[in-house]
Design a protein around this motif. Structure first.
Motif, PDB file in Angstrom:
ATOM      1  N   CYS A  39      42.365  41.325  30.256  1.00  0.00           N
ATOM      2  CA  CYS A  39      41.646  41.423  31.540  1.00  0.00           C
ATOM      3  C   CYS A  39      41.451  40.028  32.143  1.00  0.00           C
ATOM      4  CB  CYS A  39      40.292  42.085  31.326  1.00  0.00           C
ATOM      5  SG  CYS A  39      39.292  42.139  32.826  1.00  0.00           S
ATOM      6  N   PRO A  40      41.905  39.811  33.381  1.00  0.00           N
ATOM      7  CA  PRO A  40      41.832  38.471  33.972  1.00  0.00           C
ATOM      8  C   PRO A  40      40.423  38.038  34.401  1.00  0.00           C
ATOM      9  CG  PRO A  40      42.734  40.031  35.561  1.00  0.00           C
ATOM     10  CD  PRO A  40      42.580  40.774  34.261  1.00  0.00           C
ATOM     11  N   VAL A  41      39.496  38.980  34.436  1.00  0.00           N
ATOM     12  CA  VAL A  41      38.148  38.609  34.882  1.00  0.00           C
ATOM     13  C   VAL A  41      37.090  38.890  33.815  1.00  0.00           C
ATOM     14  CG1 VAL A  41      38.609  38.782  37.361  1.00  0.00           C
ATOM     15  CG2 VAL A  41      37.967  40.835  36.105  1.00  0.00           C
ATOM     16  N   MET A  45      32.347  39.262  33.128  1.00  0.00           N
ATOM     17  CA  MET A  45      31.742  40.572  32.848  1.00  0.00           C
ATOM     18  C   MET A  45      30.586  40.453  31.868  1.00  0.00           C
ATOM     19  SD  MET A  45      35.181  42.895  32.498  1.00  0.00           S
ATOM     20  CE  MET A  45      36.052  43.492  33.942  1.00  0.00           C
ATOM     21  N   CYS A  73      35.234  44.280  37.915  1.00  0.00           N
ATOM     22  CA  CYS A  73      36.608  44.779  37.719  1.00  0.00           C
ATOM     23  C   CYS A  73      37.354  44.765  39.050  1.00  0.00           C
ATOM     24  CB  CYS A  73      36.556  46.191  37.145  1.00  0.00           C
ATOM     25  SG  CYS A  73      38.156  47.033  37.201  1.00  0.00           S
ATOM     26  N   SER A  74      38.514  44.123  39.029  1.00  0.00           N
ATOM     27  CA  SER A  74      39.286  43.976  40.272  1.00  0.00           C
ATOM     28  C   SER A  74      40.327  45.080  40.441  1.00  0.00           C
ATOM     29  CB  SER A  74      39.985  42.612  40.272  1.00  0.00           C
ATOM     30  OG  SER A  74      40.873  42.534  39.167  1.00  0.00           O
ATOM     31  N   ALA A  75      40.286  46.045  39.533  1.00  0.00           N
ATOM     32  CA  ALA A  75      41.226  47.174  39.607  1.00  0.00           C
ATOM     33  C   ALA A  75      42.678  46.697  39.587  1.00  0.00           C
ATOM     34  CB  ALA A  75      40.949  48.027  40.845  1.00  0.00           C
ATOM     35  N   LEU A  77      44.687  46.907  37.095  1.00  0.00           N
ATOM     36  CA  LEU A  77      45.445  47.873  36.285  1.00  0.00           C
ATOM     37  C   LEU A  77      46.092  47.291  35.031  1.00  0.00           C
ATOM     38  CD1 LEU A  77      47.255  49.998  39.042  1.00  0.00           C
ATOM     39  CD2 LEU A  77      44.939  50.224  38.174  1.00  0.00           C
ATOM     40  N   CYS A  79      44.753  46.552  32.194  1.00  0.00           N
ATOM     41  CA  CYS A  79      44.275  47.290  31.022  1.00  0.00           C
ATOM     42  C   CYS A  79      44.972  48.636  30.896  1.00  0.00           C
ATOM     43  CB  CYS A  79      42.760  47.492  31.097  1.00  0.00           C
ATOM     44  SG  CYS A  79      42.189  48.151  32.679  1.00  0.00           S
TER      45      CYS A  79
HETATM   46  S1  SF4 Z   1      41.557  46.885  35.947  1.00  0.00           S
HETATM   47 FE1  SF4 Z   1      41.218  46.460  33.769  1.00  0.00          FE
HETATM   48  S2  SF4 Z   1      42.209  44.472  33.393  1.00  0.00           S
HETATM   49 FE2  SF4 Z   1      41.958  44.693  35.620  1.00  0.00          FE
HETATM   50  S3  SF4 Z   1      40.009  43.737  36.083  1.00  0.00           S
HETATM   51 FE3  SF4 Z   1      39.565  45.895  35.742  1.00  0.00          FE
HETATM   52  S4  SF4 Z   1      39.033  46.050  33.565  1.00  0.00           S
HETATM   53 FE4  SF4 Z   1      40.049  44.069  33.869  1.00  0.00          FE
END
Ligand code: SF4
Ligand code: SF4
Length: 135
Positions: A39-41, A45, A73-75, A77, A79
Motif C-alpha cells: 500500500c503506497p499510503v 494510516m 485509502c486512495s483506491a 487497487l 492491494c
Molecule cells: S486501494 Fe489498497 S493499496 Fe491502494 S491505498 Fe487503498 S488500501 Fe492502500
C-alpha cells in the motif's frame, strides 16, 4: 485449542454490510500482510489494510468506522491486485466509506476549503474529493 474466526461465530451487522456493499468475504483473509506491504499510503494510516480485514472479521464496528485509514485509502487497487486470496481489499475500504457517507458522515467540509486552494486545484480533483469524502 485453536479458535477459528468464521462467519458462523461472528454474527455482526457490519460484517453483513461490508459483504453486501463490497461483494467480498472478509473471512477469506488469512493475514499474510501483502496488502499492507504494497500500500503506497500505509504510513499515513492508523490501521493497516490487513488489520482492517482482521477487525472486520471480528466485527469491530467502531474501530473501523472511526478510522482514518478508510479515508486515507486512495483506491489505487494495489492491494486488490496483489492479494493471494483474491480479496478486493479496496472494495472493503470503499464499503466502509460508504457506510459512513450514507449516515452523512464525511471527512471533508467543502465550506472549509481555502479560497486559494479552490482557485489552484483542478476541478476534477475537487469533484473526486467531494464524491469520496463528503457525506
Ligand atoms: S486501494 Fe489498497 S493499496 Fe491502494 S491505498 Fe487503498 S488500501 Fe492502500
Ligand atoms: S493480502 Fe489478502 S489475505 Fe493477505 S492480509 Fe491482505 S486481504 Fe488478507
Amino acid at each position: 485449542m485453536s479458535y477459528e474466526i468464521s462467519r458462523n461465530i461472528v454474527k455482526n451487522e457490519l460484517v453483513d454490510k461490508i459483504e453486501e456493499l463490497s461483494g467480498q468475504n472478509v473471512f477469506d483473509c488469512y493475514q499474510c500482510g501483502t496488502c499492507s506491504a504494497g500500500c503506497p499510503v500505509v504510513e499515513y494510516m492508523d490501521i493497516m489494510p490487513n488489520q482492517v480485514m482482521r477487525l472486520a472479521q471480528f466485527g469491530a464496528t467502531e474501530d473501523l468506522i472511526n478510522s482514518k485509514t478508510i479515508w486515507i485509502c486512495s483506491a489505487c487497487l494495489q492491494c486488490s491486485t496483489r492479494c493471494p486470496k483474491g480479496i478486493e481489499v479496496a472494495k472493503v475500504m470503499e464499503a466502509l466509506r460508504s457506510i459512513n457517507l450514507r449516515k452523512r458522515v464525511g471527512t471533508l467540509d467543502p465550506n472549509k476549503i481555502e479560497t486559494e486552494d479552490l482557485q489552484d486545484l483542478p476541478p476534477i480533483a475537487l469533484v473526486g474529493a467531494f464524491r469520496k469524502l463528503t457525506g
